[in-house]
Design an enzyme around this catalytic site. Structure first.
Site, short mmCIF file in Angstrom:
data_model
loop_
_atom_site.label_atom_id
_atom_site.label_comp_id
_atom_site.label_asym_id
_atom_site.label_seq_id
_atom_site.Cartn_x
_atom_site.Cartn_y
_atom_site.Cartn_z
N SER A 1 43.83 27.27 39.92
CA SER A 1 42.47 26.87 40.30
C SER A 1 41.93 25.89 39.28
CB SER A 1 41.55 28.08 40.37
OG SER A 1 40.20 27.68 40.56
N TYR B 1 36.85 35.15 36.36
CA TYR B 1 37.84 34.58 37.28
C TYR B 1 38.53 33.38 36.65
CZ TYR B 1 39.59 31.90 41.29
OH TYR B 1 40.37 31.17 42.16
#
Length: 251
Positions: A144, A157
């Site tokens: 990501s 995250y």
């Protein structure tokens, strides 16, 4: 084996209900892929995904996989590779978590870290070993853009994806020259069920766009893929921005 353009005949998906993974599987099936293994927890959603891909003409199997149970990974994935060579393994499992809640509940934060990072380390090493033993194949890992620099709004995250990204790059270096191709995919904000209800970030993308980028990366044997490509420039700027300035940004 993969064809001259890098499209796999056989595909293993860890995270078999992922919208990005299924968009990728649909795209590859339309090109050449004929055998698909969907690995995930045994749920109606996993069976529905398998049925959808079978309707497209693929021979689809399911296998139980739980990122939070690393002790089971060698046996679970071993069953898949025992059935024949896998040309491509796609790691598409992970959870976003709830930053505000998880800051108050460390157990929630640990679950994010164990799913996104620890589970991927375990499964990644098992998969890499199997691919190396067969002498060919691609390992594609969905990282990501959030892992490039920790942001106040999602650093739990983001830190898990940063660890995953670093691990995958190192694994790629370790496997260089073995016949195994490792590719890190760094999407930005993806419009999906996982991000439903969240404010949309600039340069938002779709599962289908990520799938297109994955296919192109396979054809080029890329090691890193940004989706969209402009994110590479944006995140480079953010990564080098002074911390005092970065903290003031509405991120």
């Amino acid at each position: 084996m993969k064809d001259a353009f890098g499209i796999p005949q056989s595909l293993l998906v860890l995270g078999g209900t992922s919208e990005i993974a299924l968009a990728t599987a649909r795209r590859l099936i339309a090109r050449r892929t004929r055998t698909v293994w969907l690995a995930g927890r045994p749920t109606p959603a996993l069976e529905a995904a398998a049925s959808e891909l079978r309707a497209l003409g693929a021979d689809v199997h399911t296998v139980v996989f739980d990122a939070l149970d690393p002790d089971s990974h060698e046996v679970a994935l071993g069953k898949v590779f025992a059935e024949g060579d896998i040309d491509m393994a796609l790691f598409a499992f992970g959870i976003l978590g709830d930053q505000a809640h998880d800051e108050r509940d460390p157990a929630g934060a640990v679950r994010v870290a164990q799913t996104n990072y620890t589970g991927a380390v375990s499964a990644g090493l098992v998969t890499a070993s199997a691919l190396q033993a067969q002498g060919h194949g691609s390992l594609v890992v969905l990282s990501s853009a959030a892992g490039e620099r920790a942001r106040r709004t999602n650093f739990i995250y983001g830190s898990s994806k940063a660890g995953l990204d670093a691990f995958t790059q190192g694994l790629g270096d370790a496997l260089h020259g073995t016949g195994v191709h490792v590719m890190v995919v760094r999407p930005g904000f993806v419009r999906s069920k996982m991000t439903a209800g969240l404010p949309e970030a600039p340069l938002a993308t779709t599962p289908e766009a990520v799938a297109t980028a994955v296919e192109l990366g396979l054809r080029r044997r890329s090691e890193t893929v940004w989706v969209p490509g402009m994110l590479r420039v944006v995140m480079s700027a953010l990564r080098h921005m002074p911390r005092t300035v970065f903290r003031r940004l509405p991120l």
